[in-house]
Design a protein around this motif. Structure first.
Motif, PDB file in Angstrom:
ATOM      1  N   LEU A  14       0.833  -1.205   0.000  1.00 25.79           N
ATOM      2  CA  LEU A  14       0.000   0.000   0.000  1.00 25.79           C
ATOM      3  C   LEU A  14       0.865   1.250   0.000  1.00 25.79           C
ATOM      4  N   PRO A  15       0.369   2.336  -0.566  1.00 27.13           N
ATOM      5  CA  PRO A  15       1.101   3.598  -0.479  1.00 27.13           C
ATOM      6  C   PRO A  15       1.237   4.021   0.988  1.00 27.13           C
ATOM      7  N   ALA A  16       2.279   4.754   1.310  1.00 33.73           N
ATOM      8  CA  ALA A  16       2.557   5.173   2.689  1.00 33.73           C
ATOM      9  C   ALA A  16       1.382   5.924   3.314  1.00 33.73           C
ATOM     10  N   GLU A  17       0.678   6.730   2.512  1.00 33.31           N
ATOM     11  CA  GLU A  17      -0.460   7.496   3.050  1.00 33.31           C
ATOM     12  C   GLU A  17      -1.560   6.566   3.546  1.00 33.31           C
ATOM     13  N   ALA A  18      -1.820   5.504   2.806  1.00 31.63           N
ATOM     14  CA  ALA A  18      -2.866   4.549   3.186  1.00 31.63           C
ATOM     15  C   ALA A  18      -2.425   3.710   4.380  1.00 31.63           C
ATOM     16  N   ALA A  19      -1.169   3.286   4.392  1.00 29.77           N
ATOM     17  CA  ALA A  19      -0.648   2.455   5.473  1.00 29.77           C
ATOM     18  C   ALA A  19      -0.538   3.221   6.785  1.00 29.77           C
ATOM     19  N   ALA A  20      -0.439   4.537   6.713  1.00 27.54           N
ATOM     20  CA  ALA A  20      -0.290   5.360   7.914  1.00 27.54           C
ATOM     21  C   ALA A  20      -1.510   5.293   8.831  1.00 27.54           C
ATOM     22  N   HIS A  21      -2.645   4.888   8.305  1.00 26.79           N
ATOM     23  CA  HIS A  21      -3.871   4.814   9.105  1.00 26.79           C
ATOM     24  C   HIS A  21      -3.953   3.549   9.945  1.00 26.79           C
ATOM     25  N   GLY A  22      -2.987   2.648   9.802  1.00 26.28           N
ATOM     26  CA  GLY A  22      -2.966   1.423  10.597  1.00 26.28           C
ATOM     27  C   GLY A  22      -3.535   0.237   9.854  1.00 26.28           C
ATOM     28  N   VAL A  23      -3.677  -0.876  10.589  1.00 24.66           N
ATOM     29  CA  VAL A  23      -4.108  -2.131   9.970  1.00 24.66           C
ATOM     30  C   VAL A  23      -5.503  -2.006   9.366  1.00 24.66           C
ATOM     31  N   LEU A  24      -5.744  -2.835   8.344  1.00 24.89           N
ATOM     32  CA  LEU A  24      -7.005  -2.816   7.617  1.00 24.89           C
ATOM     33  C   LEU A  24      -7.672  -4.185   7.737  1.00 24.89           C
ATOM     34  N   PRO A  25      -8.593  -4.346   8.678  1.00 25.92           N
ATOM     35  CA  PRO A  25      -9.223  -5.655   8.899  1.00 25.92           C
ATOM     36  C   PRO A  25      -9.867  -6.267   7.661  1.00 25.92           C
TER      37      PRO A  25
END
Length: 166
Positions: A93-104
């Motif tokens: 994932l792009p860093a901006e998306a990954a910065a929000h934490g885990v994605l269940p």
């Protein structure tokens, strides 16, 4: 403020459930599966050593468990330790998306380093294994579909073999 209060209440609920799961046994005896299982045991062991007591006041255990497992998310098919560096859901994932934490919704419970599967989850995994075995009995299935289901079955069996009921 509301989000902070919600997060605190979520952590309290997780700590309470951990106390219930952990009572009556030590961290190494809890039946677990998944790539994060040993990490989970190790973190419980750290709390065990720091509190030097497991029996007694539940509130005594909640605070260290809440602190140690602040990112743990309780789930239906697994629990997520919520450590971004180990999260399979954030890979690619792009860093901006990954910065929000885990994605269940992108969870990969059989391979993610955050995944912890307890005996509470075992019935779901056992049912999945039975369903895959039933589907594989179809002799008319295309070879590529059979290969895909066999790979999925192998992955599921890595989990189910950890539980006596499997």
């Amino acid at each position: 403020e509301w989000a902070a209060e919600f997060e605190y209440e979520l952590q309290e609920a997780v700590a309470s459930r951990l106390v219930g799961m952990w009572s009556g046994t030590n961290a190494q005896e809890i039946p677990l599966a998944g790539a994060g299982a040993q990490r989970f045991r190790d973190r419980l062991g750290e709390v065990e050593v720091s509190t030097r007591v497991k029996v007694g006041d539940e509130r005594t255990l909640r605070a260290p468990l809440r602190d140690q497992f602040s990112t743990l998310r309780w789930g239906t098919v697994n629990h997520c330790l919520g450590i971004p560096e180990q999260a399979a859901c954030l890979k690619g994932l792009p860093a901006e998306a990954a910065a929000h934490g885990v994605l269940p919704n992108r969870c990969q419970p059989t391979t993610c380093g955050n995944s912890v599967i307890t005996d509470e989850h075992a019935p779901v995994w056992i049912a999945e294994e039975r369903d895959l075995l039933a589907k594989l009995r179809d002799r008319k299935m295309a070879d590529h579909n059979r290969e895909q289901l066999e790979a999925e079955l192998t992955s599921v069996q890595k989990i189910t073999r950890r539980f006596a009921d499997a």
